[in-house]
Design a protein around this motif. Structure first.
Motif, PDB file in Angstrom:
ATOM      1  N   VAL A 155     -49.317 -19.095 -28.450  1.00 51.66           N
ATOM      2  CA  VAL A 155     -47.883 -19.315 -28.693  1.00 51.66           C
ATOM      3  C   VAL A 155     -47.145 -17.999 -28.971  1.00 51.66           C
ATOM      4  N   PRO A 156     -47.592 -17.163 -29.914  1.00 52.79           N
ATOM      5  CA  PRO A 156     -46.874 -15.890 -30.095  1.00 52.79           C
ATOM      6  C   PRO A 156     -46.977 -14.972 -28.884  1.00 52.79           C
ATOM      7  N   ALA A 157     -48.124 -15.011 -28.181  1.00 52.32           N
ATOM      8  CA  ALA A 157     -48.270 -14.150 -27.004  1.00 52.32           C
ATOM      9  C   ALA A 157     -47.293 -14.540 -25.911  1.00 52.32           C
ATOM     10  N   VAL A 158     -47.112 -15.833 -25.667  1.00 50.29           N
ATOM     11  CA  VAL A 158     -46.182 -16.243 -24.621  1.00 50.29           C
ATOM     12  C   VAL A 158     -44.740 -15.987 -25.045  1.00 50.29           C
ATOM     13  N   ALA A 159     -44.476 -15.963 -26.360  1.00 48.38           N
ATOM     14  CA  ALA A 159     -43.138 -15.608 -26.825  1.00 48.38           C
ATOM     15  C   ALA A 159     -42.825 -14.150 -26.509  1.00 48.38           C
ATOM     16  N   VAL A 160     -43.811 -13.275 -26.725  1.00 52.83           N
ATOM     17  CA  VAL A 160     -43.627 -11.864 -26.371  1.00 52.83           C
ATOM     18  C   VAL A 160     -43.430 -11.722 -24.873  1.00 52.83           C
ATOM     19  N   TYR A 161     -44.215 -12.480 -24.098  1.00 51.82           N
ATOM     20  CA  TYR A 161     -44.044 -12.439 -22.643  1.00 51.82           C
ATOM     21  C   TYR A 161     -42.628 -12.853 -22.246  1.00 51.82           C
ATOM     22  N   ALA A 162     -42.112 -13.916 -22.862  1.00 51.92           N
ATOM     23  CA  ALA A 162     -40.781 -14.397 -22.512  1.00 51.92           C
ATOM     24  C   ALA A 162     -39.724 -13.324 -22.743  1.00 51.92           C
ATOM     25  N   LEU A 163     -39.866 -12.572 -23.837  1.00 49.72           N
ATOM     26  CA  LEU A 163     -38.923 -11.484 -24.095  1.00 49.72           C
ATOM     27  C   LEU A 163     -39.018 -10.402 -23.016  1.00 49.72           C
ATOM     28  N   GLY A 164     -40.252 -10.034 -22.650  1.00 50.41           N
ATOM     29  CA  GLY A 164     -40.428  -9.014 -21.622  1.00 50.41           C
ATOM     30  C   GLY A 164     -39.917  -9.462 -20.272  1.00 50.41           C
ATOM     31  N   ALA A 165     -40.170 -10.736 -19.898  1.00 55.51           N
ATOM     32  CA  ALA A 165     -39.700 -11.243 -18.616  1.00 55.51           C
ATOM     33  C   ALA A 165     -38.175 -11.318 -18.574  1.00 55.51           C
ATOM     34  N   THR A 166     -37.578 -11.733 -19.688  1.00 58.11           N
ATOM     35  CA  THR A 166     -36.117 -11.779 -19.745  1.00 58.11           C
ATOM     36  C   THR A 166     -35.523 -10.386 -19.603  1.00 58.11           C
ATOM     37  N   ALA A 167     -36.127  -9.421 -20.272  1.00 55.14           N
ATOM     38  CA  ALA A 167     -35.650  -8.043 -20.148  1.00 55.14           C
ATOM     39  C   ALA A 167     -35.798  -7.542 -18.719  1.00 55.14           C
ATOM     40  N   MET A 168     -36.906  -7.898 -18.058  1.00 56.13           N
ATOM     41  CA  MET A 168     -37.105  -7.492 -16.666  1.00 56.13           C
ATOM     42  C   MET A 168     -36.002  -8.060 -15.773  1.00 56.13           C
ATOM     43  N   LEU A 169     -35.694  -9.322 -15.928  1.00 55.99           N
ATOM     44  CA  LEU A 169     -34.646  -9.947 -15.111  1.00 55.99           C
ATOM     45  C   LEU A 169     -33.294  -9.280 -15.340  1.00 55.99           C
ATOM     46  N   LEU A 170     -32.968  -8.993 -16.591  1.00 59.04           N
ATOM     47  CA  LEU A 170     -31.682  -8.353 -16.890  1.00 59.04           C
ATOM     48  C   LEU A 170     -31.622  -6.935 -16.333  1.00 59.04           C
ATOM     49  N   CYS A 171     -32.728  -6.201 -16.444  1.00 56.12           N
ATOM     50  CA  CYS A 171     -32.751  -4.824 -15.942  1.00 56.12           C
ATOM     51  C   CYS A 171     -32.588  -4.783 -14.428  1.00 56.12           C
ATOM     52  N   VAL A 172     -33.223  -5.700 -13.739  1.00 50.41           N
ATOM     53  CA  VAL A 172     -33.096  -5.742 -12.285  1.00 50.41           C
ATOM     54  C   VAL A 172     -31.687  -6.154 -11.883  1.00 50.41           C
ATOM     55  N   HIS A 173     -31.171  -7.168 -12.534  1.00 52.19           N
ATOM     56  CA  HIS A 173     -29.855  -7.700 -12.153  1.00 52.19           C
ATOM     57  C   HIS A 173     -28.730  -6.701 -12.414  1.00 52.19           C
ATOM     58  N   TYR A 174     -28.836  -5.961 -13.522  1.00 58.78           N
ATOM     59  CA  TYR A 174     -27.747  -5.047 -13.885  1.00 58.78           C
ATOM     60  C   TYR A 174     -28.034  -3.595 -13.530  1.00 58.78           C
ATOM     61  N   GLY A 175     -29.071  -3.341 -12.756  1.00 58.59           N
ATOM     62  CA  GLY A 175     -29.312  -1.999 -12.235  1.00 58.59           C
ATOM     63  C   GLY A 175     -29.762  -0.986 -13.259  1.00 58.59           C
ATOM     64  N   ALA A 176     -30.639  -1.360 -14.163  1.00 59.11           N
ATOM     65  CA  ALA A 176     -31.169  -0.421 -15.157  1.00 59.11           C
ATOM     66  C   ALA A 176     -32.024   0.644 -14.475  1.00 59.11           C
ATOM     67  N   PRO A 177     -32.238   1.777 -15.135  1.00 54.81           N
ATOM     68  CA  PRO A 177     -33.092   2.824 -14.543  1.00 54.81           C
ATOM     69  C   PRO A 177     -34.492   2.311 -14.235  1.00 54.81           C
ATOM     70  N   ALA A 178     -35.147   2.979 -13.303  1.00 56.24           N
ATOM     71  CA  ALA A 178     -36.472   2.528 -12.859  1.00 56.24           C
ATOM     72  C   ALA A 178     -37.479   2.518 -14.008  1.00 56.24           C
ATOM     73  N   TRP A 179     -37.372   3.492 -14.924  1.00 58.07           N
ATOM     74  CA  TRP A 179     -38.343   3.554 -16.011  1.00 58.07           C
ATOM     75  C   TRP A 179     -38.282   2.312 -16.883  1.00 58.07           C
ATOM     76  N   ALA A 180     -37.103   1.682 -16.968  1.00 64.94           N
ATOM     77  CA  ALA A 180     -36.973   0.473 -17.781  1.00 64.94           C
ATOM     78  C   ALA A 180     -37.802  -0.675 -17.199  1.00 64.94           C
ATOM     79  N   LEU A 181     -37.946  -0.699 -15.879  1.00 66.34           N
ATOM     80  CA  LEU A 181     -38.748  -1.751 -15.251  1.00 66.34           C
ATOM     81  C   LEU A 181     -40.216  -1.616 -15.627  1.00 66.34           C
ATOM     82  N   PHE A 182     -40.692  -0.391 -15.735  1.00 67.98           N
ATOM     83  CA  PHE A 182     -42.089  -0.180 -16.133  1.00 67.98           C
ATOM     84  C   PHE A 182     -42.307  -0.619 -17.582  1.00 67.98           C
ATOM     85  N   VAL A 183     -41.332  -0.334 -18.441  1.00 64.35           N
ATOM     86  CA  VAL A 183     -41.443  -0.773 -19.836  1.00 64.35           C
ATOM     87  C   VAL A 183     -41.488  -2.295 -19.905  1.00 64.35           C
ATOM     88  N   CYS A 184     -40.646  -2.951 -19.137  1.00 63.96           N
ATOM     89  CA  CYS A 184     -40.627  -4.418 -19.123  1.00 63.96           C
ATOM     90  C   CYS A 184     -41.931  -4.978 -18.567  1.00 63.96           C
TER      91      CYS A 184
END
Length: 477
Positions: A155-184
């Motif tokens: 349960v806590p692990a999938v919660a962390v995953y959900a945060l990372g996946a949400t950040a990935m979607l936002l970074c891609v959609h709003y054109g964040a720098p490439a390094w941000a995608l690796f962090v996500c």
């Protein structure tokens, strides 16, 4: 693998890469009692390598004598008994939702980034980063599951995953720098294997029925193949027909929902293992030492490394071959036939009684894979390639099932999930290396020579299994 993704217009080879961490076929092993049963500690783990009365062989005879020609109805009977246990259907369906989502992630991430950023090189690099983190965190999460229980870790692990996946979607959609995608990618890669946890539940609910555990192991291999066929195809449809982020968004929702539903099935969850309730461990792999110290387990890891290379390079070679025949759009269907062959073999393998030692069955399965890869070198069209791939796929399920049987018997009961994820880390690395090797072979030698890579990897797998057969038997006995 990155170079290959960057040089090709399509990325179906990410199918295995996207779900390798969830591909975890296990086999029979006495497990802990279900929660709330009041049962005592699990029976001591066997250390001999004689399986004549294990892994389903107890059903070799009936009241009317040996079963030499089982009917279709008798083949289905073990599966009906498998799901007769209360709660079995519930945790299987919940786990299936999350496992389909897991098989969508790799393809979804690659297509999303490649479409929005117009760079397969960046997409491949981000995907490879996520795979590397998964390979590193898998054994650690498996150890935590063994120590603290499935729900408390998942349960806590999938919660962390959900945060990372949400950040990935936002970074891609709003054109964040490439390094941000690796962090996500790093933040969204640490999810416990639902496949491993599902198999641990089967071992618990059928702890006194070796035939049922064997059937469950085979059934889980079939589930893996179904996920490998359905997940990537669904991700590709969502990314291309809806919007680029739809595949990852859908997979994230399904993975969170499936994991939470699975964790909610507390009745069938195995309790955390402790020294007080554990069976004695073998000398080769103590309860507290490194699992890598087991010579037998090292043999299985090395063999799975080469086996993963077979899977990764086989898909690259198949896509290249089908394209060279002028039927590029049929690549997914042709690859599905290979998975279908494994499904058929897995269902039959799970229903029939199994005799002989696990080490012998494992060696036989690897040998069958090596032999089945050779005719692919002579394929010259879809008419010859498709049946050969179906036959090659039939060697997959028995090999994986027998290999995970060995993992169960070589790993202390207190570290079952850790043992499975450790072995599948080798498989994951092999898939990545195999895809890269297959891409290099196609680019430099041409599509006609593409199947040289999986044939070579299969030969290496056979060499590893045959060369380590003696160490396997000594570790088991």
């Amino acid at each position: 693998m990155i170079l290959f993704l960057a040089s090709r217009p399509v990325v179906p080879t990410a199918r295995r890469l996207s779900s390798a961490a969830f591909r975890s076929a296990t086999a029979p092993r006495p497990g802990p009692p279900p929660r709330g049963t009041g049962a005592g500690p699990a029976a001591p783990r066997r250390t001999d390598d004689t399986d004549d009365t294990d892994d389903g062989a107890v059903e070799a005879t009936s009241a009317h004598g040996p079963r030499t020609r089982p009917s279709p109805r008798s083949l289905l009977a073990p599966y009906r008994r498998l799901f007769a246990v209360p709660g079995a259907v519930a945790f299987t369906l919940a786990g299936l939702v999350g496992r389909v989502a897991g098989s969508m992630l790799g393809v979804g991430v690659v297509l999303m980034i490649a479409t929005v950023r117009d760079s397969y090189a960046l997409a491949g690099a981000v995907s490879a980063t996520g795979l590397a983190v998964t390979a590193l965190t898998g054994p650690l999460l498996g150890r935590l599951v063994d120590r603290h229980g499935q729900a408390r870790v998942a349960v806590p692990a999938v919660a962390v995953y959900a945060l990372g996946a949400t950040a990935m979607l936002l970074c891609v959609h709003y054109g964040a720098p490439a390094w941000a995608l690796f962090v996500c990618a790093v933040g969204s890669s640490g999810v416990p294997s639902l496949g491993s946890m599902t198999r641990a539940r089967w071992a618990a609910v059928h702890r006194d029925a070796p035939a049922a555990r064997h059937t469950a192991n085979s059934f889980e291999q079939v589930v893996d193949e179904v996920c490998f066929m359905a997940g990537p195809a669904l991700a590709m449809v969502l990314c291309t027909a809806v919007f680029p982020e739809a595949g990852v968004a859908t997979a994230a929702v399904l993975l969170v929902v499936g994991t939470l539903l699975f964790a909610a099935q507390r009745r069938t969850e195995p309790p955390p293992r402790t020294h007080a309730t554990s069976a004695p461990a073998s000398a080769s792999s103590g309860a507290e030492g490194s699992l890598a110290r087991s010579p037998g387990l090292r043999v299985v890891v090395l063999t799975f490394l080469a086996t993963g290379a077979v899977f990764g390079s086989m898909e690259v070679a198949t896509v290249a071959a089908v394209e060279s025949y002028g039927h590029g759009s049929a690549s997914s269907a042709v690859l599905a036939l290979q998975a279908a062959g494994s499904c058929v073999a897995g269902l039959v393998f799970g229903a029939l009684p199994v005799r002989g030692s696990a080490a012998t069955r494992f060696l036989a399965g690897v040998a069958a894979m090596a032999v089945a890869a050779l005719p692919l070198l002579a394929a010259n069209g879809l008419a010859t390639l498709t049946p050969l791939l179906f036959l090659a796929g039939m060697a997959t399920a028995p090999t994986m099932i027998s290999g995970m049987t060995l993992v169960h018997r070589l790993t202390p009961p207190t570290r079952l999930n850790e043992g499975m994820t450790t072995v599948y880390t080798g498989l994951l690395v092999g898939i990545s290396a195999g895809a890269a090797a297959g891409g290099w072979t196609v680019d430099h030698l041409g599509p006609a020579a593409g199947y040289t890579a999986p044939a070579t990897a299969a030969a290496l797998a056979l060499l590893a299994a045959a060369g380590g057969a003696g160490r396997l038997r000594r570790s088991l006995g």
